[in-house]
Write an enzyme that holds these catalytic residues in place. Structure first.
Site, PDB file in Angstrom:
ATOM      1  NE  ARG J  87      29.213  27.404  71.854  1.00 11.86           N
ATOM      2  CZ  ARG J  87      28.336  27.654  70.865  1.00 11.86           C
ATOM      3  NH1 ARG J  87      28.627  27.416  69.608  1.00 11.86           N
ATOM      4  NH2 ARG J  87      27.153  28.165  71.173  1.00 11.86           N
ATOM      5  CD  GLU J  90      34.088  30.276  70.723  1.00 12.51           C
ATOM      6  OE1 GLU J  90      33.245  30.861  70.042  1.00 12.51           O
ATOM      7  OE2 GLU J  90      33.918  29.999  71.931  1.00 12.51           O
ATOM      8  CB  SER J 113      51.429  12.732  64.985  1.00 12.16           C
ATOM      9  OG  SER J 113      50.909  12.036  63.870  1.00 12.16           O
TER      10      SER J 113
END
Lengths: 146, 146, 146, 146, 146, 146, 146, 146, 146, 146
Positions: J87, J90, J113
């Protein structure tokens, strides 16, 4: 105009004018690797730089604007097939662990930045055959502890 | 003794002795990147070099012999995940086409050898943060036409 | 004109003229594998060679210039599917470790160059069925120690 | 005993005896590439050949039997990373389409067999640097039409 | 005309004419699998065969010539997703080691040729549901020892 | 005992007894490909069959039980590298679209089952070289419309 | 007209008409998942069904014929990225071994057919949030022993 | 004890006791798919549930604790090779776009949860062959707009 | 109009108008990340929101409708190459196991939803260099036990 | 002692002591995500920090030293399969282009960074279900022009 179209337009004009990246770099007042990288859609120029490049190449329209637009960088094949590029990849992979250890010995835990970074390509004369010397020069970034 | 076992034995002794690659390189009389690369099973030492290294580390048995044996080189992941190595990979991939063009402009059609090749890692002081400078230095090899 | 367009133009003219690579190689005064490799965008011709090829094929425009331009080499599938190419790949992979050991026994640590390299394809008569004989001929490159 | 254990046993004995593949090939009365390929588990020996090899190396037990057992051949990485093997792979991929066309021009539609196949590695002296010459020699197999 | 265009032209004509591969195979005087494979750009026809096929389909222009030209064979996905093709792939992979052992028991070390090869598809009536029977028929090729 | 251990135990006993799959198949009263596939952990035997096989091989313990346990089937590499298996894969991939069309012409929309499936390997004498004939025989399954 | 063009034409007409798959399924007299799957080029309709669908959407030309033609099924990415599809994939992969064991406990060795197969999507009211209920319903196919 | 060791211990005890997942599910008072998924290291039990399962199987030590520990879930191959699992994968991939559209038609933009999710496997009698019916039942989750 | 065409139309209008996502977000009355995500075809707008966006950009035709249509989400490369995106990916992968453990410590077994989810990007001033602060905010979803 | 062994030793002691990352973080005087990341071999502690951690866990020997040694970072699967980690992946991939644009709008060309970087995980109460809030906080690095 996307960055692929921009690159195609610049390469086409560069070939027609018969100019090298070194000549273009002089016009822009920056280094050749960086100027070429902008033209390949891998970096962004400031307005003056884009104008100087386009003047030298006789380019107008959307090219100067696109040169200033942040590109989405990508390079297709994760392992390059062109022999010149593959040798660079191979050198990095074979000597990677050695380089990593030496950076840690000299600096501690951290990395060489690929963002605050510059790169040069030189030809060095050698009686046994001239040499390609490529310099990678990046700021050391220590890991933050929090 | 295979090269993985050799590398493990050397790294273990190096840690116990608290020696750096730079110190070992001095003992062997060669450069640090190259000495480390031999210990990672990526290059072969001559007999004297292997002996000097093993003397410094107090290693015996099959280690000196294995250091002289041609290894089968490999690096596992085709794209490295360690951030320090990934940044090197990224720099090569992003600036690859620019470097390629500049080599061709300076030398014609050919490549930088990764075999007749040397490499150095330096720390360069800089008031804005010290810099990692890595030099790739390979003989230019022109394509043969036949 | 990019190299894909150049290849398409050359193959089209070659088919229309009904010429073989061997015939074209004679016109150019170089070997057939090399001439074909230039036409597939895998090597660069000198000006005279490009002119000779284009004269033989009745080609003009950007073709001679593109034949002299350093290409970005690539071959798509990392494992070829065409049976003729797969058999070459398979032979290299199956006999690879044996070939590697024999090169090291005969030359020491190093490689066969694929740049200072030439290649020939011959038909050898044999009563049990004629044979394809392919010769790979590259300069030995010893690893530099530094 | 599987083929990996067989290979390890043979390489170990070969190193201890300090014998080359050329010397072993002479004992077996076959060519060096083929003898090495059997020892790497890529081909099968006849009973006499296996016996001759094992006698030369002082090996007993299951080794001679395993040398005669059909192996399940595989080579791990579909693209080799060792530089010597990669150069072979690269040469095959870059010149593949050229070689394919020349085979079709000389023989018609078909392939070079990798089964009815032999291979040799030679060192050829050259004032500009000795050369590795590898010969691939396979029977031409025409496609059957049915 | 490349092979993809040729395939498209043939499938289009075949659909318009409402002809099956079996009917076309009869016109050409060869077997249906082979005729279809030529039309899919996986094999080459002789001049007469190409002419017979094109006459049956009312095709002219470059189609007959392209049917006689050696194609570069490829199949895209290394593992097929179409269920009919996947089941063939699955059957080969699941029973592969069993088939391999039986070939070695019956013939010794070698392979079934996929070049000197023919293939048939039949419908066999069965009260529990008719069956698809596919025959793979290739010459045994023994490994050469050299 | 998992299926890998079961396979190893069976192959070891089979080698020690010097029995072929054909001989074992006779003992079990089933076909050789199927018997071998059970031993490779790709199918399940009934109790009597497992007992007959283990009696013939002198195997006890968990082997008969594991032969009756549903395995989790897998084959590692999605594209096989062993030449014998690769040729089967290649034949299926090259002729796949042709076979698919012919099944649809003869049966309509559906597939050949790889579950209600049987397979045979035969040696057919041929003056030009004996042939391997492999028969794939699966029930046609029409797609359900709902 | 290929299946991609057919799908595009149907989706375009469906959007213009503002019809749902459920409404179209009623016109065709079949279930919504199946009707949608035909329109996505994953199943074939009978002539009447294709005609009913095209009448409802005002489509003519090659669409009805293409709906009856066996498609070559594929789905691009082997792992779906769309979150709705990924969740289905994830559920199948996480619960796969559990489902497999339960099928074997209830039926013995065999599989659930994906050919003699139907599928439904339902909305089930629930005070804690309505639920998506997807039913996979396939014939059990026992492995044949031969 | 990691989850792989836990799974091995449970499967071993389950086989020795000759118990099915259905029987174990009854002991735990939960559904069979879920109980099996916990034992395969894909879900976590509450303390009582873990105790009930271990009592039924005669397991002690770290097993009950590990059953309550959140696992790191993974399934190895991104595309399953076992035929039973592949058919589930295939069905999801072929009907994926159809299912997605129907969920959106019935619920709007969102997904079926694979977390607030349950799953059942049933055997449904059918004169043409009994059927495997698998139910996927997940809460609909609408995309949040913010 | 598909979602790629919609995205291109919106980005083109946004560039011509010289508007930022922040300005567009204000017009729509929603947050910038979400508005941009809809324009990249990764979320759906309500009718009013789509109208407000299109009014601000002077867009008509199919754009407002497509903004309301559920997209099939995908992102091409499974590992991003653009350095900004790669750093996000790297941070998630390096700290993934740590984040997972902390979620389980704070909430028990379950996940952070990527559906009932919102995300913000902020610039935070810092004398050592301003910082990018990205907030991921998703509902905790506990695994259902059934 | 390598980092995998170090991680195993720490997790084992942490479980035996029943301590959370939050408790350990307090002992070390640093944040929980960072402390956990060191223990997973993804960051290095200073000597005092390593000592404090090992004291809290009752660990001796090589653990404190290994906690201070620069690790070679890697995470196996390029796309995570564990649902919690997937998740996160995603969310980054779906909102990546939106985040990228917003960073460029707020900062110009550069990146966040992942080295000068910190990260927090919080539980935020919400009547509709508590929320996981993850904060990514990295220094902005502008691209150098040279």
């Amino acid at each position: 105009m996307n960055h692929e179209e921009m690159t195609a337009a610049i390469l086409d004009a560069k070939n027609r004018k018969g100019m090298t990246w070194e000549q273009l770099a002089e016009k822009v007042g920056m280094s050749p690797v960086w100027v070429a990288s902008c033209c390949y859609g891998m970096n962004t120029m400031l307005e003056d730089q884009a104008k100087a490049l386009c003047d030298a190449l006789g380019l107008k329209g959307d090219v100067p604007q696109t040169l200033q637009t942040c590109p989405s960088k990508s390079w297709g094949e994760s392992v390059p097939q062109d022999p010149l590029l593959y040798r660079l990849y191979e050198a990095i992979m074979i000597y990677g662990p050695s380089v990593k250890d030496l950076v840690h010995e000299k600096f501690g835990d951290g990395i060489m930045s690929a963002i605050d970074y510059k790169m040069h390509v030189d030809r060095v004369e050698d009686p046994k055959g001239d040499r390609v010397v490529i310099t990678l020069d990046g700021k050391f970034l220590p890991y933050r502890r929090w």
